[in-house]
Each structure stands twice: as C-alpha cells, then as structure tokens.
Design a protein around this motif. Sequence first.
Motif, PDB file in Angstrom:
ATOM      1  N   TYR A 103      30.425  34.990  49.334  1.00 17.56           N
ATOM      2  CA  TYR A 103      32.157  34.866  49.514  1.00 17.56           C
ATOM      3  C   TYR A 103      32.312  33.332  48.860  1.00 17.56           C
ATOM      4  CZ  TYR A 103      36.524  34.383  51.149  1.00 17.56           C
ATOM      5  OH  TYR A 103      38.234  33.998  51.523  1.00 17.56           O
TER       6      TYR A 103
ATOM      7  N   ARG B 213      35.115  41.770  46.697  1.00 19.93           N
ATOM      8  CA  ARG B 213      35.589  40.480  46.125  1.00 19.93           C
ATOM      9  C   ARG B 213      34.214  40.260  45.130  1.00 19.93           C
ATOM     10  NH1 ARG B 213      39.419  37.457  48.064  1.00 19.93           N
ATOM     11  NH2 ARG B 213      40.307  38.087  50.246  1.00 19.93           N
TER      12      ARG B 213
ATOM     13  N   ASP C 247      33.063  43.063  55.692  1.00 17.88           N
ATOM     14  CA  ASP C 247      31.978  43.493  54.804  1.00 17.88           C
ATOM     15  C   ASP C 247      32.559  44.040  53.529  1.00 17.88           C
ATOM     16  OD1 ASP C 247      30.486  41.850  56.395  1.00 17.88           O
ATOM     17  OD2 ASP C 247      29.688  43.523  57.332  1.00 17.88           O
TER      18      ASP C 247
ATOM     19  N   LYS D 295      34.164  41.829  51.219  1.00 19.26           N
ATOM     20  CA  LYS D 295      33.257  40.929  50.594  1.00 19.26           C
ATOM     21  C   LYS D 295      32.660  41.362  49.277  1.00 19.26           C
ATOM     22  CE  LYS D 295      32.862  37.955  54.811  1.00 19.26           C
ATOM     23  NZ  LYS D 295      31.901  37.352  55.677  1.00 19.26           N
TER      24      LYS D 295
ATOM     25  N   ASP E 298      36.889  38.370  56.473  1.00 18.16           N
ATOM     26  CA  ASP E 298      35.139  38.282  57.135  1.00 18.16           C
ATOM     27  C   ASP E 298      34.894  39.932  57.077  1.00 18.16           C
ATOM     28  OD1 ASP E 298      37.048  39.293  58.857  1.00 18.16           O
ATOM     29  OD2 ASP E 298      35.948  38.152  60.371  1.00 18.16           O
TER      30      ASP E 298
ATOM     31  N   LEU F 242      26.460  37.762  52.779  1.00 21.22           N
ATOM     32  CA  LEU F 242      27.969  38.190  52.308  1.00 21.22           C
ATOM     33  C   LEU F 242      28.671  36.773  52.503  1.00 21.22           C
ATOM     34  CD1 LEU F 242      28.521  41.673  54.258  1.00 21.22           C
ATOM     35  CD2 LEU F 242      28.182  41.179  51.622  1.00 21.22           C
ATOM     36  N   ASP F 243      28.547  36.062  53.269  1.00 22.67           N
ATOM     37  CA  ASP F 243      29.358  34.956  53.648  1.00 22.67           C
ATOM     38  C   ASP F 243      28.793  34.001  52.459  1.00 22.67           C
ATOM     39  OD1 ASP F 243      29.188  34.909  57.031  1.00 22.67           O
ATOM     40  OD2 ASP F 243      30.555  35.768  55.830  1.00 22.67           O
TER      41      ASP F 243
END
Length: 703
Positions: A77, A163, A157, A160, A155, A73-74
């Motif tokens: 992003y 997004r 989830d 994200k 942050d 996920l990071d």
Amino acid sequence: MMFRCGNSRAAMAALRRKKLMCSTSSVVPSPVSTLSAHARLWSSTATPEHIMSNDANHNNNTIHSSTVFSKQLDEAYRMEQSSLYFRSAEAMHHLDDQQRQQQSIANTTGTAAGDAEGENNEIHGTSSSHSNANGADTLIGSSDSPPDMNIVAPDSDTVKLSRAMCGRIEHALSRGDAPEVMRLYMKAEDEADRYYLRTGLLREMLIFLCQKAESGAFTSIYRVFYKYYRDCKERGFEVQPQVFHNLCYALGVCRVKPDQPIFMGKVVNSLMKNIEKMEEVDQHRLLPELLVSLAQQNNRFVQNQAQSILQKIQEEGIDMKKKYLSKILEIPTGPNGTNVPRHLVLQLMVERGIQPYNPASILRMIESQYPFGNPAILGSYVDSLTHLIKAGSVEGERRLTYSLSEGLIEAMMTSASDWKKFRYSNVLLKIWDLMELLGHEPTESMYESAIKAFLLADRQDQHAFAVFTEMESKGFTPSWFLIKSVSKVIRSSIRRLDHAYYMLTNNTPEGITISTAILNCILCACAEEGLADRSFAVFEDFENFGLQPDVNSFSFLMEGLAVQVSQIYPMMILDPTKDQPVLSSPIKQAHDDIQMYLDSSEAVIMTMEEQGIERTRQVIHHYVSILSGVGELEKAKSVLRDAVDKDEWVFRESFEQLALQYARKGDRESALEVASMVTENGYDEIPATLSSAIDHLLSNQEE
C-alpha cells in the motif's frame, strides 16, 4: 467493492483528517497525465492471443502468519501511494498467492479488514460491499468521467489487494502494454469477489485499448466498455460521447472484427440507442463515424442498421464529411460485399455536389455488382455516374475522368435485358445514354440486348424493330439466334403475331424500315407454330417490299413445312428425358395430300439452288424430317448420303431420326447404314442411346 487510489488532493486531505490514510502518502498521477504517457509509449505489438492468455504462474510460497501477511500488504500500500507500485512482478505474484490464506485468517480470527467491512455495512445499511460501493459516490474527479469511490477503510486487506491490482494495471498502462492490461482485467473480472476496479481506471483502460485496437480484438474492448457502461449506469452517471467516439473508432480499425451476427447486432443496437439519447450535435458527429466503421465489417447482419443510419443522415441533412464518404467508397469489396449500401452513399455524394477522390473506386464498385442482378442498385450507379460526368467531373483544378470498358457495358446491358429481373427497359436506356456519354459506339451485343429488353420487359414491338433498323444501318447483320429469340416472343400469342405483321406491312411506324431480317422474324414465328400457309404468304412479301430472301428465309420455310408434317403424321423420336424411342402423337387431322409437302419442299430446294444459296444444316434437317414424316425414307437417306459425301455438316439428330424410322419398320440393314453415317460425318462415335433404341425397336418388330 469500489474504492479510490487518492487521485485528488482534496480527497486525500479529507481522508487524512479521518485518519484513514497514512500521513506520508503522496498523490498518484492523474488519469490525464498517465494517458499522455501512454501516447508516448505506443509501441506494443499485442496480439489477440496475449489478450486472452491465462494469468502468470503464482509463487507457491505460503505465509503462515497473519501478522507477516498484513505487513506485506501495508508495504504494498505504501509503495502504491508513493507511485512506486511494485519493484518487480514477483512481489505481486506473491501477493496473489497470499489472498487465499488471508480469507481463511479473516474468517477465523476476525481481522481488521473484516471489522472494517462490517462497520461499513452498518453505516450504509447493506450487506453487500459491492452495493455499498455503487451506492456511495462523490463528485470528485474530471467533468467527463464519473467520480471514483473510496468508502472502505484503507487497512482492509481486500481493499489493499484491489489497490494493488489497480496499481499493476496503471503500471501496464504507463508502459503501453495492452496484452498485460487485458490479462489483468480478465483476472479481476474472473475473481470479482477479490478485486474491484475503479470506474475512472476502467475509462482509462477503455480509451487506451481503443487506441490500440489495430492490434487487438473488438470483443475484448467491448467487454471493458460494457463493464464501464454498467458501472456508470448503476451510479447514475451518463457515459460521455467521447467514449462512444473511441468505441466507434475501435470497431472500424480493430484487427480481429466480430463475426457473430447476434453479438454484432447487440453492439450496433446498443450504440444506436445511446447515440439517439445524445444532443443533436453529438449525434451528427457520431453517426457518420459509426457508418464508416460498419462499412469495414464483414458481418452482413448489420446491413439493415447501416442502411437506416444512412437514411437518417440523408433525411436530417447531417453534414457527413467528404473524407468519410470517400472512405466508404474505397473500402475493398470482399466476397460478401459491404454492409453499407455504397450505391446510396454515392447517390448522397451526388445530391450534395461532392466529387469522389478517386474515380477508380466507383468503377470497382460497379464491377463488383456483376452479374448485375439487382435493377435498383445498377440503375442507381448508372444515374450517379451519368450525373458526375455531366457535371464536368472537375475537382478543384484536377479534372476527374470516368471510363467504363465496352465489355463491362455489354455485360450491364445483357443483364438489363433479362425480363425476369428487369421488368422495364428504363435501366437499359440509362446504360445506353451512359454508353453514348462515354463516347462508345454500340456493339452488336448491345443492340441485341436492347431489342430483347423492348420485347420482353415493355412489350413494345415497334421500338424493338426500330432498333433492328438502326442495327442494320450500322452495318450489323442480325444473327439466326437473334431472329429465333424475337420470334419466340412475338409468337407467344396469335394476336400479338397478327399485330406485329399488320404493323409492319400495313402501318409501318416512323423509324422502322422493313428489311429481310424483320420479315424473317415474322416468317420464323409462323413456321415455329406450324402455320405453313402463312409462312409462304409472308415469303411473298419479300418481293412486295423489293427485298431478297436470304438463307434464313428458306430455312424458316422448310421449318414451317416440317413442323406441320410432325403435327399430322406420327414419327419415331428419342425421348430426351428417358433416352427411349417414343412415337409422337399427331395434333392435327391427317389428310392424303402428302404430295403437297413433297412438292413444296422440293420447290424451296430448287429456288435456293437457282439463287446460288447453299444448304445449311438447318435446311437439311428440316428436309429430312419432311421426307421421313411422309414415308419417303429412301429419298431421305439419299439426301443424307449426298450431304456426307459433299462433306456438309449435318445435325446428328437428322441421322437419329431417319435411323429410328427404318428400325420402326423393321429394316435393320438401312437403320444401321444410316447410323454409321454419324461417324462418317465427323462425329466421334455412334451414340449408345441410338444403338440401344434401334435394337429395342427391331426386337419388338421380330416379336
């Protein structure tokens, strides 16, 4: 839960200060620049089937570690913030499959996303993340679009994933892929608890889909609009007029138009309510556009709304451009016509001095009204066309010509003479003026329509007989059918018949010249009522006015005698409803002066022979009826035999009538002999009803 992707440098700076965003993130392109890219990528060949298709199959791989999932996920992003989005569709499909496991991990271990959401709910005092998003707005964004929201920790989830969905949609917008945009939107709507779309992105999607409407379905476009409209209202922002402009455009050009009356009614009512709340300048801009779009619909449910819009434009003097008015006139007319009353559109153009681009479109509109059952619409078209022709029909340096065929004008006049629909003759007179303006000469059919209109609609007998005079002056001879139709009207009451006779013979109005055809109308009316004495009195007026009776005159004399005989003496006839022989009931008192009818009928026949006028089938039929009624069956049979031998055309009813009289008396041989004359005279066969009736009467006589 609503959020932002950081499309403003000021917003990003504020988020950096709160340490809610990575310091290395870059700015996502603004909706304006993205929309420009969409215009350059106008190459989609989308179909409605693509729009409603299901989401692509997801990768079935599962992640068993929340740490690995959070890293992915990071990474997603960071890729979004650097405008790279996702390098392949496979990566996004993989993220979709991870969402189910992410929710279970959040419930059991209390992930950072759940903590962030709980903290956010404490701040705003609500338990619904969606309510938080709708209730907290910033004023960052363009002036014509509501600002987006970004109040959830980056942050999270869920944020994200949302997004990521926005990134996928923006990527599809940049490629001009309308089916993919709609597919992703449907997925986000179906799983609203997992994905939230920015209001600004919804507006961008709406404008893009409206531009792609020629290959899409309006119902899909309106679904996006409704979502955007609802979000704006919940956040206290007004939808800008430009959005409604795009929606009106899409309604008119979309390939798959709405066909459900209830849905279409809601759409039009919603548009009208919002337009009425706008500034006057915006109303004057949008109402004509909406009217043009409605004219292109096949849904008849919106006809009333379209007419009210047109009336509003006319009453308030809204400046409707010539291109809009001409476009409505040129829309092809389908089986159900058009929702916009185009005769009123043409009337508006005439009132404002606007000449249509193409005269042929007006002629097609008039032809589409056949069989011209609405007097108001036909009269409006005729008035407008007459005004255009009288105005000179000049458009700049180009002279416009209008022409209607004689056949079309005849059809218009025939419809206008129908007194059940056209209560007055004013519409027919307008058509007559238009016919003369176009340079046509009136035909026999046009004269007949005018006569019927004056008699039936206005009850103006003097005008009808004046048309008779003009008709004969042009060389036309009124037909037997026309005289019968006129007679049927003027004998509707004895008072009207007396008035017509007195007007013609004692006080002839100006413009009327007594002719054989006019006197035949009075003679026929008396004959059909069984007024034999008055028939012969009218017949004497031929000599008084220096006129020569024709074959119709003698036929009507014989008819008067036959009708009176049938009213005095019972006769066997076939009931047309049951095909059974019935005996007529006399309505007048019988008397013994049978010889008078015989002498009168023979005198008529002798006069015809002296003047060299041949017998017609009407004369023969009435003569046989008289002889059969008074019991001279053998003489009647000789008349029919003589006509058959001379190859004269005889009505089949004449044979049937005499055969039934013989059968009534029990004379089988004579009845069958007369019946056999039917085939001798050229008919295919003896009617089965006649044979059955003869057998029935003969059996009754034997019993």
